[in-house]
Design an enzyme around this catalytic site. Sequence first.
Site, mmCIF file in Angstrom:
data_model
loop_
_atom_site.group_PDB
_atom_site.id
_atom_site.type_symbol
_atom_site.label_atom_id
_atom_site.label_comp_id
_atom_site.label_asym_id
_atom_site.label_seq_id
_atom_site.Cartn_x
_atom_site.Cartn_y
_atom_site.Cartn_z
ATOM 1 N N ASP A 75 36.869 46.735 37.329
ATOM 2 C CA ASP A 75 36.310 45.164 36.217
ATOM 3 C C ASP A 75 36.075 43.967 37.417
ATOM 4 O O ASP A 75 35.977 43.931 38.524
ATOM 5 C CB ASP A 75 38.170 44.612 36.340
ATOM 6 C CG ASP A 75 38.530 46.023 34.782
ATOM 7 O OD1 ASP A 75 37.791 46.378 34.724
ATOM 8 O OD2 ASP A 75 39.853 45.031 34.829
ATOM 9 N N ASP A 134 40.367 35.328 40.507
ATOM 10 C CA ASP A 134 41.688 36.522 40.684
ATOM 11 C C ASP A 134 41.965 36.915 42.295
ATOM 12 O O ASP A 134 43.132 37.514 42.649
ATOM 13 C CB ASP A 134 40.533 37.323 40.218
ATOM 14 C CG ASP A 134 40.629 37.755 39.032
ATOM 15 O OD1 ASP A 134 40.954 36.759 37.714
ATOM 16 O OD2 ASP A 134 39.367 37.963 38.481
ATOM 17 N N GLU A 186 46.983 43.703 39.269
ATOM 18 C CA GLU A 186 45.484 43.715 38.986
ATOM 19 C C GLU A 186 44.799 44.446 40.078
ATOM 20 O O GLU A 186 43.889 45.107 40.053
ATOM 21 C CB GLU A 186 45.268 43.339 38.154
ATOM 22 C CG GLU A 186 44.033 44.329 37.234
ATOM 23 C CD GLU A 186 43.667 43.188 36.378
ATOM 24 O OE1 GLU A 186 44.039 41.937 35.862
ATOM 25 O OE2 GLU A 186 42.284 44.254 34.829
ATOM 26 N N GLU A 187 45.104 43.566 41.300
ATOM 27 C CA GLU A 187 44.088 43.232 42.166
ATOM 28 C C GLU A 187 43.780 44.217 42.803
ATOM 29 O O GLU A 187 43.363 44.025 44.079
ATOM 30 C CB GLU A 187 44.085 41.727 42.711
ATOM 31 C CG GLU A 187 43.858 40.871 41.440
ATOM 32 C CD GLU A 187 42.508 40.802 40.361
ATOM 33 O OE1 GLU A 187 41.358 41.775 40.982
ATOM 34 O OE2 GLU A 187 42.703 40.796 39.476
ATOM 35 N N ASP A 207 49.643 41.002 36.803
ATOM 36 C CA ASP A 207 48.699 40.621 36.714
ATOM 37 C C ASP A 207 48.024 39.347 37.096
ATOM 38 O O ASP A 207 48.835 38.181 36.402
ATOM 39 C CB ASP A 207 48.308 40.754 34.729
ATOM 40 C CG ASP A 207 46.905 40.628 34.759
ATOM 41 O OD1 ASP A 207 46.147 39.919 35.555
ATOM 42 O OD2 ASP A 207 45.942 40.775 33.588
ATOM 43 N N LEU A 219 46.305 36.407 37.386
ATOM 44 C CA LEU A 219 45.078 35.534 36.928
ATOM 45 C C LEU A 219 44.336 36.679 35.213
ATOM 46 O O LEU A 219 43.499 37.334 35.158
ATOM 47 C CB LEU A 219 43.856 35.299 36.977
ATOM 48 C CG LEU A 219 43.935 33.399 36.622
ATOM 49 C CD1 LEU A 219 44.472 32.659 36.323
ATOM 50 C CD2 LEU A 219 42.599 33.379 37.518
ATOM 51 N N ASP A 220 45.010 36.873 34.479
ATOM 52 C CA ASP A 220 44.801 37.962 33.106
ATOM 53 C C ASP A 220 43.887 36.912 32.109
ATOM 54 O O ASP A 220 43.845 34.758 31.859
ATOM 55 C CB ASP A 220 46.084 37.600 32.385
ATOM 56 C CG ASP A 220 45.559 38.322 30.846
ATOM 57 O OD1 ASP A 220 45.788 39.863 30.897
ATOM 58 O OD2 ASP A 220 46.164 37.561 29.459
ATOM 59 N N GLU A 235 50.253 45.192 31.889
ATOM 60 C CA GLU A 235 50.031 44.154 30.731
ATOM 61 C C GLU A 235 51.100 44.854 29.491
ATOM 62 O O GLU A 235 51.149 43.949 28.684
ATOM 63 C CB GLU A 235 48.201 44.044 30.195
ATOM 64 C CG GLU A 235 47.338 43.189 31.512
ATOM 65 C CD GLU A 235 46.411 43.546 31.709
ATOM 66 O OE1 GLU A 235 45.342 42.259 31.350
ATOM 67 O OE2 GLU A 235 45.423 44.307 30.951
HETATM 68 P P1 FBP Z 1 40.895 41.354 32.680
HETATM 69 O O1 FBP Z 1 42.569 42.138 32.338
HETATM 70 O O2 FBP Z 1 40.364 41.643 33.120
HETATM 71 O O3 FBP Z 1 41.333 40.288 32.937
HETATM 72 O O4 FBP Z 1 41.335 41.837 30.352
HETATM 73 C C1 FBP Z 1 42.181 41.545 30.198
HETATM 74 C C2 FBP Z 1 41.301 40.710 28.597
HETATM 75 O O5 FBP Z 1 40.900 39.513 29.586
HETATM 76 C C3 FBP Z 1 42.859 40.108 27.627
HETATM 77 O O6 FBP Z 1 43.483 39.062 28.362
HETATM 78 C C4 FBP Z 1 41.685 40.135 26.539
HETATM 79 O O7 FBP Z 1 42.690 40.367 25.168
HETATM 80 C C5 FBP Z 1 41.018 41.435 26.397
HETATM 81 O O8 FBP Z 1 40.709 41.350 27.877
HETATM 82 C C6 FBP Z 1 39.208 40.895 26.039
HETATM 83 O O9 FBP Z 1 38.617 41.562 26.368
HETATM 84 P P2 FBP Z 1 37.416 42.097 25.529
HETATM 85 O O10 FBP Z 1 36.285 40.692 25.827
HETATM 86 O O11 FBP Z 1 36.974 43.182 25.632
HETATM 87 O O12 FBP Z 1 37.268 41.220 24.147
#
Ligand code: FBP
Length: 345
Positions: free
Chosen positions: A62, A68, A90-91, A109, A111-112, A272
Amino acid sequence: MTGQLTLEAYLQRYSETGPLALMVSAAIDAVATAAVEIADLTSRGHLSEVSGVATGHNSDGDLQHDLDVRTDEILRRYLSRIPIAAVASEEMREAEIRDPSAKICVAIDPLDGSSNIDINMTVGTIFSILPAPDDPTLAFHQRGTAQLAAGFVTYGPQTSLVLTVGEGVDIFTLDRAAGCFKLVRRGVRIAEGADEFAINASNRRHWDPAVRAFIDECVAGVDGPANRDFNMRWIGSLVAETLRILTRGGVFLYPSDARPGYGDGRLRLVYEAHPIAFIVEQAGGSASTGRERVLELAAQNLHQRAPLIMGTRHQVQRIEELHCDPLLVASVSAPLFARRGFFRL
Ligand code: FBP
């Protein structure tokens, strides 16, 4: 109002319920203390030396931002001060085994939704607290039902901590002047009759027929079988979507789809889908892959993905019904539309 109970006083009460609760409280306190620092960091944007610039990729491929990395460091620094058998993030490529005599494990996670940071949108920290198994290497292979506590922090106009210790869901807001979280909503329940759905509709052509059928029902509104109009939201930030669903009801879908690498959706099970599913169920909602309850899943590996369909119970139930619909099931296995069929390389 809730009498402005502080998180500290809340955790003090909870920790008196037993020795395991004491350990869980210490972990929640560590995450909350880290969150105060992260809230400050994220609110400074370009005034800070870390502002959300993409710096590379994490161990799972990712895109990784400087924030992050920094938020991961902050959380792990606070978590290193308490007894934890294993910690995962996650990291991190692998879980870290720390104190095998400790009673709990923590997955985060940090920084989601960090891809939202450059546009000043809500991001958050998600955490899951599990009991330590006899073999700590199995810490993050437990079913979601094993979770002792879970929560998330949203860094938006307000910094909010959403928390469950398995006795409902409570929400705290950071009082910046006092430097602590205060209880603002107790016993949150997801509204039943809500008419909002959230999905990244740009992936429509890749969805399974059941997901397409559900979204078509929503879009058809009063002219379709649902017989009522819906509204659509997509923030692209799981924590913000979950807070909205806890506040207003509705349904969120990140389903499996036919894009390469998305056979189990996008979201990660351990840090998540599991914690969000636990919170949603504790607020009276449901969380499903479309075929099974998310909390029944156990990860084979730390960064495993899982489809997540969660929110108002009857809407999740409707999506599960569509996944069992014999006509829709037949269309998935028909050669032209099968995942690995003619159109799905
Ligand atoms: P990360 O774990 O890489 O932060 O991705 C999670 C996320 O950002 C969620 O918070 C969000 O619901 C989803 O990805 C959005 O995904 P997309 O860009 O495919 O719509």
